[in-house]
Design a protein around this motif. Structure first.
Motif, PDB file in Angstrom:
ATOM      1  N   LEU A  22       0.784  -1.317   0.084  1.00 46.98           N
ATOM      2  CA  LEU A  22      -0.045  -0.084   0.058  1.00 46.98           C
ATOM      3  C   LEU A  22       0.833   1.241   0.117  1.00 46.98           C
ATOM      4  CD1 LEU A  22      -3.005  -0.922   2.285  1.00 46.98           C
ATOM      5  CD2 LEU A  22      -2.889  -0.747   0.042  1.00 46.98           C
ATOM      6  N   VAL A  23       2.029   1.139   0.679  1.00 46.90           N
ATOM      7  CA  VAL A  23       2.850   2.532   0.957  1.00 46.90           C
ATOM      8  C   VAL A  23       3.523   2.461  -0.559  1.00 46.90           C
ATOM      9  CG1 VAL A  23       4.957   3.205   1.739  1.00 46.90           C
ATOM     10  CG2 VAL A  23       3.122   2.230   3.513  1.00 46.90           C
ATOM     11  N   LEU A  24       3.985   1.532  -1.229  1.00 50.94           N
ATOM     12  CA  LEU A  24       4.511   1.578  -2.474  1.00 50.94           C
ATOM     13  C   LEU A  24       3.530   2.122  -3.494  1.00 50.94           C
ATOM     14  CD1 LEU A  24       6.820  -1.798  -2.508  1.00 50.94           C
ATOM     15  CD2 LEU A  24       7.529   0.607  -2.422  1.00 50.94           C
ATOM     16  N   ILE A  25       2.299   1.525  -3.440  1.00 48.53           N
ATOM     17  CA  ILE A  25       1.074   2.371  -4.403  1.00 48.53           C
ATOM     18  C   ILE A  25       1.259   3.634  -4.119  1.00 48.53           C
ATOM     19  CG2 ILE A  25      -1.163   2.400  -5.053  1.00 48.53           C
ATOM     20  CD1 ILE A  25      -1.136  -0.673  -4.325  1.00 48.53           C
ATOM     21  N   ARG A  26       1.302   4.154  -3.088  1.00 52.09           N
ATOM     22  CA  ARG A  26       1.411   5.706  -2.779  1.00 52.09           C
ATOM     23  C   ARG A  26       2.539   6.171  -3.277  1.00 52.09           C
ATOM     24  NH1 ARG A  26      -1.300  10.193  -1.661  1.00 52.09           N
ATOM     25  NH2 ARG A  26      -0.155  11.681  -0.172  1.00 52.09           N
ATOM     26  N   ALA A  27       3.622   5.786  -3.049  1.00 53.96           N
ATOM     27  CA  ALA A  27       5.042   6.275  -3.354  1.00 53.96           C
ATOM     28  C   ALA A  27       5.122   6.591  -4.740  1.00 53.96           C
ATOM     29  CB  ALA A  27       6.136   5.407  -2.663  1.00 53.96           C
ATOM     30  N   GLU A  29       2.791   6.748  -7.165  1.00 51.92           N
ATOM     31  CA  GLU A  29       1.489   7.121  -7.863  1.00 51.92           C
ATOM     32  C   GLU A  29       1.771   7.948  -9.064  1.00 51.92           C
ATOM     33  OE1 GLU A  29      -0.699   9.177  -4.801  1.00 51.92           O
ATOM     34  OE2 GLU A  29       0.862  10.943  -4.870  1.00 51.92           O
ATOM     35  N   ASP A  30       2.758   8.783  -9.035  1.00 56.98           N
ATOM     36  CA  ASP A  30       3.165   9.519 -10.492  1.00 56.98           C
ATOM     37  C   ASP A  30       3.536   8.734 -11.562  1.00 56.98           C
ATOM     38  OD1 ASP A  30       2.592  12.082  -9.091  1.00 56.98           O
ATOM     39  OD2 ASP A  30       4.596  12.059  -8.315  1.00 56.98           O
ATOM     40  N   GLN A  31       4.205   7.774 -11.221  1.00 56.47           N
ATOM     41  CA  GLN A  31       4.694   6.753 -12.463  1.00 56.47           C
ATOM     42  C   GLN A  31       3.802   5.777 -12.911  1.00 56.47           C
ATOM     43  OE1 GLN A  31       6.523   7.212  -9.524  1.00 56.47           O
ATOM     44  NE2 GLN A  31       8.196   8.587 -10.348  1.00 56.47           N
ATOM     45  N   LEU A  32       2.735   5.254 -11.828  1.00 57.65           N
ATOM     46  CA  LEU A  32       1.886   4.173 -12.063  1.00 57.65           C
ATOM     47  C   LEU A  32       0.457   4.631 -12.753  1.00 57.65           C
ATOM     48  CD1 LEU A  32       2.474   2.094  -8.961  1.00 57.65           C
ATOM     49  CD2 LEU A  32       2.944   1.352 -11.294  1.00 57.65           C
ATOM     50  N   PHE A  33       0.177   5.741 -12.482  1.00 53.58           N
ATOM     51  CA  PHE A  33      -1.320   6.158 -12.759  1.00 53.58           C
ATOM     52  C   PHE A  33      -1.249   7.752 -13.332  1.00 53.58           C
ATOM     53  CE2 PHE A  33      -1.244   4.451  -8.479  1.00 53.58           C
ATOM     54  CZ  PHE A  33      -1.746   2.928  -8.696  1.00 53.58           C
ATOM     55  N   TYR A  34      -2.380   7.717 -14.365  1.00 52.38           N
ATOM     56  CA  TYR A  34      -2.825   8.733 -15.011  1.00 52.38           C
ATOM     57  C   TYR A  34      -3.592   9.566 -14.171  1.00 52.38           C
ATOM     58  CZ  TYR A  34      -4.882  12.274 -17.992  1.00 52.38           C
ATOM     59  OH  TYR A  34      -5.474  13.503 -18.516  1.00 52.38           O
ATOM     60  N   ASP A  35      -3.237  10.706 -13.593  1.00 51.88           N
ATOM     61  CA  ASP A  35      -4.060  11.383 -12.560  1.00 51.88           C
ATOM     62  C   ASP A  35      -3.529  12.815 -12.532  1.00 51.88           C
ATOM     63  OD1 ASP A  35      -5.824  12.526 -10.840  1.00 51.88           O
ATOM     64  OD2 ASP A  35      -5.206  11.031  -9.213  1.00 51.88           O
ATOM     65  N   PRO A  36      -4.090  13.994 -13.636  1.00 54.23           N
ATOM     66  CA  PRO A  36      -3.876  15.269 -13.467  1.00 54.23           C
ATOM     67  C   PRO A  36      -4.119  16.158 -12.173  1.00 54.23           C
ATOM     68  CG  PRO A  36      -5.615  14.900 -15.207  1.00 54.23           C
ATOM     69  CD  PRO A  36      -5.116  13.731 -14.594  1.00 54.23           C
ATOM     70  N   SER A  55     -11.074  11.935 -19.823  1.00 58.95           N
ATOM     71  CA  SER A  55     -11.959  11.345 -19.089  1.00 58.95           C
ATOM     72  C   SER A  55     -11.614  10.042 -19.192  1.00 58.95           C
ATOM     73  CB  SER A  55     -13.256  11.646 -19.354  1.00 58.95           C
ATOM     74  OG  SER A  55     -13.732  13.016 -19.378  1.00 58.95           O
ATOM     75  N   PHE A  56     -11.610   9.180 -20.300  1.00 57.95           N
ATOM     76  CA  PHE A  56     -11.409   7.838 -20.346  1.00 57.95           C
ATOM     77  C   PHE A  56      -9.949   7.337 -19.617  1.00 57.95           C
ATOM     78  CE2 PHE A  56      -9.993   3.900 -22.439  1.00 57.95           C
ATOM     79  CZ  PHE A  56     -11.298   3.293 -22.108  1.00 57.95           C
ATOM     80  N   GLN A  57      -8.851   8.013 -19.935  1.00 55.50           N
ATOM     81  CA  GLN A  57      -7.777   7.602 -18.911  1.00 55.50           C
ATOM     82  C   GLN A  57      -7.785   7.849 -17.621  1.00 55.50           C
ATOM     83  OE1 GLN A  57      -4.772  10.167 -21.158  1.00 55.50           O
ATOM     84  NE2 GLN A  57      -4.002   8.459 -22.162  1.00 55.50           N
ATOM     85  N   LEU A  58      -8.399   8.979 -17.404  1.00 57.16           N
ATOM     86  CA  LEU A  58      -8.702   9.250 -15.872  1.00 57.16           C
ATOM     87  C   LEU A  58      -9.343   8.207 -15.169  1.00 57.16           C
ATOM     88  CD1 LEU A  58      -8.145  11.095 -13.516  1.00 57.16           C
ATOM     89  CD2 LEU A  58     -10.215  12.396 -14.016  1.00 57.16           C
ATOM     90  N   PHE A  59     -10.686   7.763 -15.809  1.00 56.39           N
ATOM     91  CA  PHE A  59     -11.173   6.701 -15.515  1.00 56.39           C
ATOM     92  C   PHE A  59     -10.302   5.242 -15.049  1.00 56.39           C
ATOM     93  CE2 PHE A  59     -13.944   2.738 -16.281  1.00 56.39           C
ATOM     94  CZ  PHE A  59     -14.558   3.017 -15.197  1.00 56.39           C
ATOM     95  N   LEU A  60      -9.794   5.171 -16.205  1.00 55.00           N
ATOM     96  CA  LEU A  60      -8.882   3.795 -16.262  1.00 55.00           C
ATOM     97  C   LEU A  60      -7.682   3.998 -14.940  1.00 55.00           C
ATOM     98  CD1 LEU A  60      -8.475   2.994 -19.946  1.00 55.00           C
ATOM     99  CD2 LEU A  60      -9.956   1.945 -18.189  1.00 55.00           C
ATOM    100  N   GLY A  61      -7.320   5.167 -14.967  1.00 57.37           N
ATOM    101  CA  GLY A  61      -6.283   5.295 -13.840  1.00 57.37           C
ATOM    102  C   GLY A  61      -6.763   5.167 -12.602  1.00 57.37           C
ATOM    103  N   LEU A  62      -8.074   5.810 -12.226  1.00 54.97           N
ATOM    104  CA  LEU A  62      -8.740   5.629 -10.889  1.00 54.97           C
ATOM    105  C   LEU A  62      -9.190   4.040 -10.751  1.00 54.97           C
ATOM    106  CD1 LEU A  62     -10.974   8.666 -11.044  1.00 54.97           C
ATOM    107  CD2 LEU A  62      -8.838   8.343  -9.487  1.00 54.97           C
TER     108      LEU A  62
END
Length: 147
Positions: A22-27, A29-36, A55-62
């Motif tokens: 869980l900590v690594l997912i947070r650490a 986050e910039d590299q793993l997920f599309y989230d402006p 919107s589509f990329q944001l949905f997939l990232g979330l």
């Protein structure tokens, strides 16, 4: 519950590994997920317009981030309680909450258009952070103690 964990070192190690995930997912986050909205909410977002986003990329990232957090959280619940029925129930709750939260998130973005940034902040927070595990573990523990 802590005494049970200390008696079983394998379960304690599994728990530590899952929390570390869980900590690594947070650490990362910039590299793993599309989230402006990551940078947007780090600034004074109450006075800034919403960032441009796909919107589509944001949905997939979330969806990807929520899924990763859910899988790890379900692992934590299983390691702590060793109850498959509890994990199945938690999975149903996670799916239900995702549908409600993602609908609320996009409703706020697309129809309210930045007039309620604080609501957007908190809805997004529930989507990207493993907050539900912090609610489910004490609830399941209480339920198990009262059986």
């Amino acid at each position: 519950m802590l005494q049970k964990l200390l008696k079983n070192k394998v379960r304690l190690l599994q728990f530590i590994v899952l929390v570390t995930l869980l900590v690594l997912i947070r650490a990362f986050e910039d590299q793993l997920f599309y989230d402006p909205f990551l940078d947007y909410f780090k600034n004074d977002f109450t006075h800034l317009p919403l960032p441009n986003f796909n919107s589509f990329q944001l949905f997939l990232g979330l969806l990807f981030r929520y899924t990763l957090n859910t899988v790890v959280s379900l692992g934590i619940i299983y390691v702590l309680f060793k109850d498959v029925q509890m994990v199945k129930f938690a999975l149903v709750l996670y799916c239900f909450f995702f549908m409600v939260l993602i609908a609320a998130f996009f409703y706020i973005i697309l129809f309210i258009k930045g007039h309620n940034n604080l609501a957007l902040f908190y809805v997004r927070r529930f989507l990207i952070q493993p907050i539900f595990v912090l609610l489910f573990v004490p609830g399941f523990y209480y339920q198990k103690q009262n059986k």
